[in-house]
Write an enzyme that holds these catalytic residues in place. Structure first.
Site, PDB file in Angstrom:
ATOM      1  CG  HIS A  57      -1.975   1.088   1.139  1.00  0.00           C
ATOM      2  ND1 HIS A  57      -3.312   0.815   0.977  1.00  0.00           N
ATOM      3  CD2 HIS A  57      -1.863   2.441   1.164  1.00  0.00           C
ATOM      4  CE1 HIS A  57      -3.985   1.962   0.923  1.00  0.00           C
ATOM      5  NE2 HIS A  57      -3.125   2.961   1.036  1.00  0.00           N
ATOM      6  CG  HIS A 210      -7.554   4.120   0.540  1.00  0.00           C
ATOM      7  ND1 HIS A 210      -7.068   3.737  -0.667  1.00  0.00           N
ATOM      8  CD2 HIS A 210      -6.553   4.805   1.151  1.00  0.00           C
ATOM      9  CE1 HIS A 210      -5.814   4.166  -0.776  1.00  0.00           C
ATOM     10  NE2 HIS A 210      -5.474   4.815   0.313  1.00  0.00           N
ATOM     11  CD  GLU A 213      -6.885   6.263   5.975  1.00  0.00           C
ATOM     12  OE1 GLU A 213      -7.258   6.303   4.781  1.00  0.00           O
ATOM     13  OE2 GLU A 213      -5.761   6.657   6.347  1.00  0.00           O
ATOM     14  CG  ASP A 309      -0.973   5.025   3.420  1.00  0.00           C
ATOM     15  OD1 ASP A 309      -1.171   5.312   2.227  1.00  0.00           O
ATOM     16  OD2 ASP A 309      -1.822   5.206   4.311  1.00  0.00           O
TER      17      ASP A 309
HETATM   18 ZN   LIG Z   1      -3.510   5.004   1.143  1.00  0.00          ZN
END
Ligand SMILES: [Zn+2]
Length: 429
Positions: A57, A210, A213, A309
């Site tokens: 990711h 995603h 989150e 990320d």
């Molecule tokens: Zn992300």
């Protein structure tokens, strides 16, 4: 005559004194104590030889933009998205390519040879898509770049978003992405999950959303993701990224949810560095860690990876393409301190993300690509403890990066002059 022979290596599964023989870019043999003539022989000195790191990711289109046009003052996900929105109109193809190539150099130096990067498809010009497709081609000899079509500004929230995403897929982007928790309503978030899974089923693509989150325990889009995966038969092809709301969920509901996720064979990516930085921002004290339930998901049989990320972008001011840093943070946040759990943290940045990306020929077994990393550590737990130096990185049997062993020269009276941070051998478990 072999092309390359690595001798006296320790493997992540604990096998010691192992030789790895390489011929024509592939691993020919993995055997204890093998000696054979080779063009190049490397004595690993008992240190850890691992398959390369994999990041499941990442965001390569925003990486290395830190401070442009300003710094994220609140430190939240939502300000990061707004900040990226301010930056987007100023992006150029060349600047994205240049930054992405610079990051891929860092990645190779760190033994990170496969990255799944989300690419923002919100802009109808698809500038980041064209740029990262260009980068994908340019780095292909040394790094596997898999791209996810990511409607950063929402699939239903932004007019034309679905069409842009479909155009990105038609141009060659590999995976279907989404962001259900950012849609205007919970219902529209669920609807976006259904649309995206149906699109992936129709086109034979993988999915990586995603998902949830936030710290909101009522954010349950992963339930819809598991349900749609099951309904459409997408088992093993769908990943939920972040899933931070699971941290705050009621235990009773979480126990039902994890069984549904296991039934759908969902992949899970936690992003420990980002989750602990962005989540809990509305808490006073106690302040939540915000990472999803990694040990419990592993125990339920799910494949869990740790992603990086972000590096130096609107969401995160740190990072250096080091997946051991992500593993180190994940280990601490999830309290994965048993010997087995520390090994799982290492798997979460190697074999697990490789499985989520569907990488072919990955691993340290005969027939696999001769891609590996020699670490200045004796086992996976030590590699995480030291964020170990990558002494050598090989791709298809060719050395693509080297770093010297980190040994300090001391000037202490009566003490030996050289010190490394390798630990004494561990007691048997
Ligand atoms: Zn992300």
């Amino acid at each position: 005559m072999l092309d390359l022979l690595i001798t006296n290596a320790t493997l992540p599964d604990g096998r010691r004194h192992i030789s790895v023989a390489v011929q024509d870019g592939r691993i020919a043999e993995v055997t204890e104590g093998l000696r054979a003539p080779a063009h190049e022989t490397v004595d690993a000195g008992g240190l850890l030889l691992s398959p390369p790191f994999v990041d499941a990711h990442f965001h390569l289109d925003s990486a290395l933009t830190y401070g442009q046009p300003r710094v994220n003052a609140s430190g939240t996900l939502l300000e990061g998205i707004a900040l990226w929105g301010e930056l987007k109109p100023t992006l150029t193809h060349e600047a994205i390519v240049e930054r992405a190539l610079a990051y891929c150099d860092w990645a190779v130096a760190r033994g990170l040879l496969a990255i799944r990067s989300h690419v923002d498809t919100s802009d109808p010009r698809l500038l980041p898509v064209h740029a990262l497709l260009d980068v994908k081609q340019r780095v292909a000899p040394y790094l596997d770049l898999q791209l996810v079509a990511f409607p950063q500004d929402g699939l239903l929230r932004r007019p034309g978003a679905l069409e842009n995403l479909q155009r990105a897929l038609a141009l060659g982007v590999d995976v279907v992405g989404g962001i259900p928790h950012f849609e205007r309503t919970y219902a529209e978030g669920s609807e976006s999950v259904r649309i995206l899974c149906a699109l992936a089923a129709e086109q034979g693509k993988r999915v990586d959303l995603h998902c949830d989150e936030s710290d909101d325990p009522q954010s349950r889009h992963v339930e819809t993701l598991a349900c749609e995966t099951q309904r459409l038969g997408l088992h093993g092809r769908v990943t939920g990224s972040h899933l931070t709301s699971m941290h705050s969920m009621d235990n009773d509901y979480a126990s039902k949810l994890m069984a549904l996720m296991a039934e759908a064979q969902l992949g899970v990516v936690a992003n420990p560095l980002i989750n602990v930085t962005l989540q809990g921002r509305h808490d006073t004290y106690p302040r939540r860690r915000g990472m999803t339930r990694v040990p419990e998901l592993l125990a339920a049989g799910l494949t869990v990876a740790f992603g990086h990320d972000c590096v130096l972008d609107p969401w995160y001011a740190g990072g250096s393409a080091d997946m051991l840093e992500a593993a180190h943070m994940g280990l601490h946040l999830a309290q994965m301190t048993s010997a087995q759990a520390m090994r799982q943290c290492f798997e979460a940045v190697t074999t697990h993300p490789a499985a989520l990306l569907g990488l072919q020929g990955y691993g340290l077994a005969p027939g696999c690509h001769a891609d590996f990393v020699l670490l200045h550590a004796r086992d996976p737990a030590e590699a995480i403890r030291l964020r170990a130096t990558r002494l050598g990185v090989w791709r298809r049997g060719r050395r693509v990066a080297s770093s010297p062993a980190p040994v300090a020269q001391l000037a202490l009276p009566g003490r030996p002059g050289q010190v490394s941070l390798l630990a004494p051998p561990r007691p048997p478990e």
